[in-house]
Design a protein around this motif. Structure first.
Motif, PDB file in Angstrom:
ATOM      1  N   MET A  70       0.832  -1.210   0.000  1.00  0.00           N
ATOM      2  CA  MET A  70       0.000   0.000   0.000  1.00  0.00           C
ATOM      3  C   MET A  70       0.863   1.254   0.000  1.00  0.00           C
ATOM      4  N   ASN A  71       1.953   1.241   0.781  1.00  0.00           N
ATOM      5  CA  ASN A  71       2.863   2.389   0.788  1.00  0.00           C
ATOM      6  C   ASN A  71       3.501   2.584  -0.585  1.00  0.00           C
ATOM      7  N   CYS A  72       3.855   1.473  -1.213  1.00  0.00           N
ATOM      8  CA  CYS A  72       4.449   1.528  -2.544  1.00  0.00           C
ATOM      9  C   CYS A  72       3.491   2.180  -3.549  1.00  0.00           C
ATOM     10  N   LEU A  73       2.234   1.740  -3.541  1.00  0.00           N
ATOM     11  CA  LEU A  73       1.241   2.292  -4.464  1.00  0.00           C
ATOM     12  C   LEU A  73       0.939   3.754  -4.142  1.00  0.00           C
ATOM     13  N   HIS A  74       0.935   4.076  -2.850  1.00  0.00           N
ATOM     14  CA  HIS A  74       0.654   5.458  -2.443  1.00  0.00           C
ATOM     15  C   HIS A  74       1.752   6.402  -2.944  1.00  0.00           C
ATOM     16  N   GLU A  75       2.991   5.965  -2.828  1.00  0.00           N
ATOM     17  CA  GLU A  75       4.102   6.794  -3.315  1.00  0.00           C
ATOM     18  C   GLU A  75       4.025   6.967  -4.830  1.00  0.00           C
ATOM     19  N   ARG A  76       3.706   5.889  -5.542  1.00  0.00           N
ATOM     20  CA  ARG A  76       3.583   6.003  -7.005  1.00  0.00           C
ATOM     21  C   ARG A  76       2.444   6.956  -7.367  1.00  0.00           C
ATOM     22  N   ALA A  77       1.364   6.917  -6.602  1.00  0.00           N
ATOM     23  CA  ALA A  77       0.240   7.817  -6.862  1.00  0.00           C
ATOM     24  C   ALA A  77       0.664   9.276  -6.683  1.00  0.00           C
ATOM     25  N   ARG A  78       1.494   9.544  -5.672  1.00  0.00           N
ATOM     26  CA  ARG A  78       1.984  10.906  -5.464  1.00  0.00           C
ATOM     27  C   ARG A  78       2.852  11.350  -6.644  1.00  0.00           C
ATOM     28  N   ILE A  79       3.657  10.432  -7.162  1.00  0.00           N
ATOM     29  CA  ILE A  79       4.490  10.755  -8.325  1.00  0.00           C
ATOM     30  C   ILE A  79       3.615  11.075  -9.532  1.00  0.00           C
ATOM     31  N   GLU A  80       2.565  10.261  -9.744  1.00  0.00           N
ATOM     32  CA  GLU A  80       1.659  10.496 -10.872  1.00  0.00           C
ATOM     33  C   GLU A  80       0.984  11.862 -10.744  1.00  0.00           C
ATOM     34  N   LYS A  81       0.549  12.202  -9.541  1.00  0.00           N
ATOM     35  CA  LYS A  81      -0.110  13.488  -9.322  1.00  0.00           C
ATOM     36  C   LYS A  81       0.864  14.637  -9.544  1.00  0.00           C
ATOM     37  N   SER A  82       2.080  14.497  -9.033  1.00  0.00           N
ATOM     38  CA  SER A  82       3.085  15.551  -9.195  1.00  0.00           C
ATOM     39  C   SER A  82       3.397  15.775 -10.673  1.00  0.00           C
ATOM     40  N   TYR A  83       3.542  14.679 -11.401  1.00  0.00           N
ATOM     41  CA  TYR A  83       3.836  14.794 -12.838  1.00  0.00           C
ATOM     42  C   TYR A  83       2.680  15.456 -13.571  1.00  0.00           C
ATOM     43  N   ALA A  84       1.451  15.055 -13.234  1.00  0.00           N
ATOM     44  CA  ALA A  84       0.275  15.642 -13.875  1.00  0.00           C
ATOM     45  C   ALA A  84       0.193  17.136 -13.584  1.00  0.00           C
ATOM     46  N   THR A  85       0.475  17.523 -12.345  1.00  0.00           N
ATOM     47  CA  THR A  85       0.429  18.941 -11.970  1.00  0.00           C
ATOM     48  C   THR A  85       1.484  19.741 -12.728  1.00  0.00           C
ATOM     49  N   GLN A  86       2.677  19.197 -12.825  1.00  0.00           N
ATOM     50  CA  GLN A  86       3.744  19.894 -13.557  1.00  0.00           C
ATOM     51  C   GLN A  86       3.395  20.039 -15.036  1.00  0.00           C
ATOM     52  N   LEU A  87       2.796  19.004 -15.629  1.00  0.00           N
ATOM     53  CA  LEU A  87       2.379  19.103 -17.028  1.00  0.00           C
ATOM     54  C   LEU A  87       1.342  20.208 -17.218  1.00  0.00           C
ATOM     55  N   THR A  88       0.372  20.271 -16.309  1.00  0.00           N
ATOM     56  CA  THR A  88      -0.685  21.283 -16.410  1.00  0.00           C
ATOM     57  C   THR A  88      -0.108  22.687 -16.279  1.00  0.00           C
ATOM     58  N   GLU A  89       0.772  22.882 -15.296  1.00  0.00           N
ATOM     59  CA  GLU A  89       1.371  24.203 -15.103  1.00  0.00           C
ATOM     60  C   GLU A  89       2.222  24.599 -16.313  1.00  0.00           C
ATOM     61  N   TRP A  90       2.965  23.638 -16.839  1.00  0.00           N
ATOM     62  CA  TRP A  90       3.788  23.909 -18.020  1.00  0.00           C
ATOM     63  C   TRP A  90       2.915  24.307 -19.198  1.00  0.00           C
ATOM     64  N   ALA A  91       1.835  23.572 -19.417  1.00  0.00           N
ATOM     65  CA  ALA A  91       0.935  23.852 -20.543  1.00  0.00           C
ATOM     66  C   ALA A  91       0.287  25.230 -20.398  1.00  0.00           C
ATOM     67  N   LYS A  92      -0.150  25.560 -19.194  1.00  0.00           N
ATOM     68  CA  LYS A  92      -0.801  26.857 -18.965  1.00  0.00           C
ATOM     69  C   LYS A  92       0.172  28.005 -19.220  1.00  0.00           C
ATOM     70  N   ARG A  93       1.374  27.876 -18.708  1.00  0.00           N
ATOM     71  CA  ARG A  93       2.381  28.941 -18.861  1.00  0.00           C
ATOM     72  C   ARG A  93       2.740  29.158 -20.331  1.00  0.00           C
ATOM     73  N   TRP A  94       3.007  28.073 -21.042  1.00  0.00           N
ATOM     74  CA  TRP A  94       3.433  28.220 -22.424  1.00  0.00           C
ATOM     75  C   TRP A  94       2.277  28.581 -23.356  1.00  0.00           C
ATOM     76  N   ARG A  95       1.079  28.212 -23.012  1.00  0.00           N
ATOM     77  CA  ARG A  95      -0.069  28.625 -23.823  1.00  0.00           C
ATOM     78  C   ARG A  95      -0.206  30.154 -23.785  1.00  0.00           C
ATOM     79  N   GLN A  96      -0.028  30.717 -22.582  1.00  0.00           N
ATOM     80  CA  GLN A  96      -0.108  32.175 -22.453  1.00  0.00           C
ATOM     81  C   GLN A  96       1.040  32.857 -23.204  1.00  0.00           C
ATOM     82  N   LEU A  97       2.249  32.279 -23.086  1.00  0.00           N
ATOM     83  CA  LEU A  97       3.394  32.880 -23.772  1.00  0.00           C
ATOM     84  C   LEU A  97       3.218  32.841 -25.283  1.00  0.00           C
TER      85      LEU A  97
END
Length: 458
Positions: free
Chosen positions: A60-87
């Motif tokens: 469960m700890n293993c899956l929880h950590e992977r879930a945090r990585i997936e969320k972090s990656y998704a958040t970074q992708l969204t922020e990157w897309a928003k920033r560059w779309r505006q630019l």
């Protein structure tokens, strides 16, 4: 006697070999201290029950950590897309290549959504499966530990108890026999030494009697030791059968856990493997189609039509003056139109008409002065300085409204303001028919700006 002692040891080795199912060669290897059949060594099988519960927590700890990585990656992708779309939106890129560039941001947003789905599946479906299986498989006791652990411990202890009791007797008999052999050997050595030293016959007789007594003790303990081994041999098959049954029971318990883990990990793989998700492949098909649709020639034609020689133009033509002249002008032409209005005072009219025209010109002059005093070369500025009769006439009340800039704007003319998105300024009056407003920056600079570049704060 020494030979007899060695024979007994060989017999013991053979019997232990028979009970463990090994041949004589294997029995010479010292494995008994780590063998499952040794007393108490079943505890490793019992510990496996507790280990299974701990492994559920680890998974469960293993899956929880992977879930945090997936969320972090998704958040970074969204922020990157928003920033560059505006630019890119604010940048000079245009046409189909701009759409192709935007497609990269769209891909990031869609992939971000897919990784958030992975995160949701890991923390929801997969973690819940492990948690529920663990709850059903391991039952906590009021006194601590798990019910399954206690059952395993009790089962193995019960199966081993009769054999362990017999083994303890064998160890006792063996110790007594070995001590008797040691005593017999010592007595024999003393007797031999006495004969070499030619001691008195009485002392030699006593030593001889001691040797005979020790030999009798060796014979007696040897018989008891052999008998205890025979009794141990009798209970060994039953011991092995009972231990096998208990062990098999917990093998099946562990088999359920291993099978569950395997199935769960296969499910996790399905959630992680975006290549098998049709949404994921669609994202890249769409991206490729958009990129392939980028057409340099089309973009060049568009730029030519909108910003180059292909733009329409109101070429200068002779126009008769008219009071009702109503045509679309640029901002600079509109300003010139306001200035040209003063020349009306030069037209020959009657005294009454002249008075009215002068009043009208004065009004136009005052309006023009209020709207463009900041411009270099304003004809009304010099007129007022030289004693304009309307100089002391109070201007109309100026309406000031606070506004905030929505976009960056760089003034193209000297009388235009320059500001950044987020800057606050004061709007002075309403916008004209060409969409321009007069405003004042926080540092006091007054000038014109596009009305659609700001929003009211009130």
């Amino acid at each position: 006697n020494l030979k007899a002692y060695e024979d007994i040891l060989k017999i013991s080795v053979v019997r232990v070999t028979q009970t463990s199912g090994k041949d004589l060669t294997d029995s010479l290897v010292d494995v008994s201290s780590d063998s499952f059949w040794e007393v108490g060594n079943y505890k490793r099988a019992v510990k496996r029950v507790d280990d299974g519960n701990r492994l559920c927590n680890d998974l469960m700890n293993c899956l929880h950590e992977r879930a945090r990585i997936e969320k972090s990656y998704a958040t970074q992708l969204t922020e990157w897309a928003k920033r560059w779309r505006q630019l890119v939106e604010k940048g000079p890129q245009y046409g189909t290549v701009e759409r192709a560039w935007f497609a990269l941001m769209t891909e990031a947003e869609k992939v971000s959504d897919l990784h958030m789905e992975v995160k949701a599946a890991l923390t929801g479906e997969d973690l819940e499966k492990v948690k529920n299986w663990q709850k059903d498989a391991y039952h906590k006791q009021m006194i601590g530990g798990f019910k399954e652990t206690k059952e395993a411990e009790d089962g193995f202890r019960k199966a081993q108890k009769p054999w362990a009791k017999k083994l303890k007797e064998v160890d006792t008999m063996k110790k007594a026999y070995h001590n008797a052999c040691k005593e017999e050997k010592t007595a024999t050595s003393r007797e031999s030494s006495s004969k070499l030293e030619n001691n008195n016959p009485e002392a030699q007789k006593k030593l001889q009697e001691k040797v005979e007594k020790c030999q009798q003790e060796v014979q007696k303990t040897q018989e008891r030791y052999s008998k205890s081994l025979e009794e141990l041999d009798k209970v060994t098959p039953q011991y092995m059968e009972n231990m096998e049954q208990v062990f098999e029971q917990w093998q099946q318990f562990e088999d359920k856990r291993l099978r569950f883990f395997r199935e769960l990990l296969l499910g996790v793989k399905q959630h992680l493997d975006l290549s098998s998700n049709h949404k994921y492949s669609t994202v890249y098909h769409t991206l490729e189609d958009t990129l392939q649709a980028a057409d340099a020639q089309e973009d060049l034609r568009w730029f030519r039509s909108n910003h180059g020689p292909g733009m329409p133009m109101n070429w200068p033509q002779f126009e008769e003056w008219s009071m009702d002249l109503n045509r679309t002008l640029s901002r600079r032409e509109t300003k010139r139109k306001h200035t040209d209005g003063v020349t009306l005072t030069g037209i020959s009219q009657t005294t009454e008409q002249t008075s009215k025209a002068s009043s009208s010109a004065g009004t136009v002059e005052k309006t023009a002065a209020d709207g463009s005093d900041e411009e270099a070369g304003n004809p009304f500025a010099s007129a007022n300085a030289n004693g304009n009769p309307f100089e002391d006439e109070p201007s109309s009340a100026e309406v000031c409204v606070p506004v905030r800039a929505l976009y960056d704007y760089d003034g193209q003319e000297q009388d235009e303001l320059t500001f950044k998105a987020g800057d606050q300024l004061m709007k002075m009056g309403e916008e004209d028919e060409q969409g321009w407003c007069k405003g004042r920056l926080s540092d006091g600079t007054v000038g014109l700006y596009p009305a659609n570049y700001v929003e009211d704060l009130e």
